[in-house]
Design a protein around this motif. Sequence first.
Motif, mmCIF file in Angstrom:
data_model
loop_
_atom_site.group_PDB
_atom_site.id
_atom_site.type_symbol
_atom_site.label_atom_id
_atom_site.label_comp_id
_atom_site.label_asym_id
_atom_site.label_seq_id
_atom_site.Cartn_x
_atom_site.Cartn_y
_atom_site.Cartn_z
ATOM 1 N N MET A 126 0.828 -1.209 0.000
ATOM 2 C CA MET A 126 0.000 0.000 0.000
ATOM 3 C C MET A 126 0.862 1.259 0.000
ATOM 4 S SD MET A 126 -3.121 -0.910 -0.282
ATOM 5 C CE MET A 126 -4.027 0.548 0.164
ATOM 6 N N LYS A 127 1.930 1.279 0.789
ATOM 7 C CA LYS A 127 2.809 2.451 0.849
ATOM 8 C C LYS A 127 3.485 2.704 -0.498
ATOM 9 C CE LYS A 127 4.155 1.890 5.640
ATOM 10 N NZ LYS A 127 5.260 1.521 6.520
ATOM 11 N N GLU A 128 3.908 1.636 -1.152
ATOM 12 C CA GLU A 128 4.646 1.766 -2.399
ATOM 13 C C GLU A 128 3.753 2.030 -3.606
ATOM 14 O OE1 GLU A 128 7.124 -1.682 -2.918
ATOM 15 O OE2 GLU A 128 8.024 -1.436 -0.940
ATOM 16 N N VAL A 129 2.627 1.329 -3.683
ATOM 17 C CA VAL A 129 1.799 1.357 -4.895
ATOM 18 C C VAL A 129 0.559 2.244 -4.757
ATOM 19 C CG1 VAL A 129 0.569 -0.103 -6.559
ATOM 20 C CG2 VAL A 129 2.620 -0.963 -5.428
ATOM 21 N N HIS A 130 0.010 2.329 -3.551
ATOM 22 C CA HIS A 130 -1.231 3.085 -3.331
ATOM 23 C C HIS A 130 -1.082 4.082 -2.172
ATOM 24 C CE1 HIS A 130 -2.978 -0.049 -5.855
ATOM 25 N NE2 HIS A 130 -2.608 -0.961 -4.986
ATOM 26 N N PRO A 131 -0.082 4.945 -2.222
ATOM 27 C CA PRO A 131 0.145 5.847 -1.081
ATOM 28 C C PRO A 131 -1.014 6.810 -0.818
ATOM 29 C CG PRO A 131 1.475 6.531 -2.949
ATOM 30 C CD PRO A 131 0.850 5.209 -3.313
ATOM 31 N N GLU A 132 -1.844 7.054 -1.821
ATOM 32 C CA GLU A 132 -2.954 7.986 -1.649
ATOM 33 C C GLU A 132 -4.165 7.344 -0.969
ATOM 34 O OE1 GLU A 132 -3.926 5.550 -5.108
ATOM 35 O OE2 GLU A 132 -2.063 6.472 -4.471
ATOM 36 N N MET A 133 -4.191 6.024 -0.902
ATOM 37 C CA MET A 133 -5.346 5.334 -0.321
ATOM 38 C C MET A 133 -5.242 5.282 1.197
ATOM 39 S SD MET A 133 -6.032 2.144 -2.905
ATOM 40 C CE MET A 133 -7.486 1.644 -2.003
ATOM 41 N N PRO A 134 -6.355 5.528 1.891
ATOM 42 C CA PRO A 134 -6.333 5.423 3.353
ATOM 43 C C PRO A 134 -6.241 3.954 3.780
ATOM 44 C CG PRO A 134 -8.559 5.861 2.579
ATOM 45 C CD PRO A 134 -7.651 5.929 1.372
ATOM 46 N N ALA A 135 -5.692 3.729 4.949
ATOM 47 C CA ALA A 135 -5.603 2.368 5.489
ATOM 48 C C ALA A 135 -7.001 1.846 5.783
ATOM 49 C CB ALA A 135 -4.759 2.370 6.755
ATOM 50 N N ASP A 136 -7.211 0.574 5.536
ATOM 51 C CA ASP A 136 -8.498 -0.065 5.794
ATOM 52 C C ASP A 136 -8.497 -0.622 7.211
ATOM 53 O OD1 ASP A 136 -10.779 -1.603 5.945
ATOM 54 O OD2 ASP A 136 -10.338 -2.797 4.161
ATOM 55 N N PRO A 137 -9.327 -0.078 8.111
ATOM 56 C CA PRO A 137 -9.338 -0.566 9.491
ATOM 57 C C PRO A 137 -9.850 -2.003 9.614
ATOM 58 C CG PRO A 137 -11.099 1.026 9.154
ATOM 59 C CD PRO A 137 -10.268 1.002 7.892
ATOM 60 N N ASN A 138 -10.506 -2.505 8.581
ATOM 61 C CA ASN A 138 -11.045 -3.868 8.598
ATOM 62 C C ASN A 138 -10.195 -4.839 7.782
ATOM 63 O OD1 ASN A 138 -13.387 -3.209 10.168
ATOM 64 N ND2 ASN A 138 -14.217 -2.237 8.343
ATOM 65 N N MET A 139 -8.943 -4.467 7.477
ATOM 66 C CA MET A 139 -8.123 -5.293 6.592
ATOM 67 C C MET A 139 -7.927 -6.707 7.132
ATOM 68 S SD MET A 139 -6.716 -5.931 3.834
ATOM 69 C CE MET A 139 -6.704 -4.451 2.897
ATOM 70 N N GLU A 140 -7.758 -6.863 8.428
ATOM 71 C CA GLU A 140 -7.559 -8.206 8.972
ATOM 72 C C GLU A 140 -8.775 -9.091 8.680
ATOM 73 O OE1 GLU A 140 -6.596 -10.511 13.140
ATOM 74 O OE2 GLU A 140 -6.002 -8.417 12.953
ATOM 75 N N ASN A 141 -9.975 -8.542 8.846
ATOM 76 C CA ASN A 141 -11.188 -9.305 8.537
ATOM 77 C C ASN A 141 -11.285 -9.606 7.047
ATOM 78 O OD1 ASN A 141 -12.060 -9.376 11.204
ATOM 79 N ND2 ASN A 141 -13.173 -7.458 11.001
ATOM 80 N N THR A 142 -10.912 -8.639 6.218
ATOM 81 C CA THR A 142 -10.918 -8.843 4.764
ATOM 82 C C THR A 142 -9.968 -9.973 4.395
ATOM 83 O OG1 THR A 142 -11.462 -6.519 4.393
ATOM 84 C CG2 THR A 142 -10.534 -7.730 2.533
ATOM 85 N N LEU A 143 -8.779 -9.981 5.004
ATOM 86 C CA LEU A 143 -7.826 -11.058 4.741
ATOM 87 C C LEU A 143 -8.412 -12.406 5.145
ATOM 88 C CD1 LEU A 143 -4.450 -9.476 5.869
ATOM 89 C CD2 LEU A 143 -5.030 -10.240 3.573
ATOM 90 N N ARG A 144 -9.008 -12.481 6.308
ATOM 91 C CA ARG A 144 -9.589 -13.752 6.779
ATOM 92 C C ARG A 144 -10.647 -14.273 5.805
ATOM 93 N NH1 ARG A 144 -7.906 -15.471 11.541
ATOM 94 N NH2 ARG A 144 -7.062 -13.964 13.003
ATOM 95 N N GLU A 145 -11.430 -13.358 5.240
ATOM 96 C CA GLU A 145 -12.514 -13.756 4.345
ATOM 97 C C GLU A 145 -12.026 -14.094 2.934
ATOM 98 O OE1 GLU A 145 -15.165 -10.434 4.500
ATOM 99 O OE2 GLU A 145 -15.745 -10.834 6.568
ATOM 100 N N GLN A 146 -10.997 -13.383 2.441
ATOM 101 C CA GLN A 146 -10.625 -13.502 1.030
ATOM 102 C C GLN A 146 -9.305 -14.222 0.774
ATOM 103 O OE1 GLN A 146 -10.931 -9.649 -0.847
ATOM 104 N NE2 GLN A 146 -12.932 -9.280 0.038
ATOM 105 N N MET A 147 -8.528 -14.470 1.821
ATOM 106 C CA MET A 147 -7.249 -15.156 1.657
ATOM 107 C C MET A 147 -7.488 -16.585 1.169
ATOM 108 S SD MET A 147 -4.437 -15.780 4.664
ATOM 109 C CE MET A 147 -5.534 -16.766 5.668
ATOM 110 N N LYS A 148 -6.637 -17.010 0.263
ATOM 111 C CA LYS A 148 -6.736 -18.367 -0.289
ATOM 112 C C LYS A 148 -5.536 -19.189 0.159
ATOM 113 C CE LYS A 148 -10.207 -17.331 -3.065
ATOM 114 N NZ LYS A 148 -11.511 -17.420 -2.554
ATOM 115 N N THR A 149 -5.753 -20.474 0.337
ATOM 116 C CA THR A 149 -4.646 -21.385 0.608
ATOM 117 C C THR A 149 -4.057 -21.797 -0.731
ATOM 118 O OG1 THR A 149 -5.782 -22.190 2.570
ATOM 119 C CG2 THR A 149 -3.994 -23.540 1.737
#
Length: 64
Positions: A37-60
């Motif tokens: 995010m810092k390197e590619v999307h510096p203008e985007m705000p941090a997502d406070p729900n990112m951990e939940n998003t990872l849990r839902e969308q992460m693939k094995t």
Amino acid sequence: MQKYSFKCPACGHVLTVEAQNKDEAINKLMTDGGEHMKEVHPEMPADPNMENTLREQMKTGEME
């Protein structure tokens, strides 16, 4: 070790990490994702729900 992958919803870049379990994978993806995010999307705000998003969308295994 197992591979875990997550696709950046903003640009489609796939982040892949190796971890012993889902919790370790989430920690690694949070770190790698933060750097992405810092390197590619510096203008985007941090997502406070990112951990939940990872849990839902992460693939094995690797994504194509």
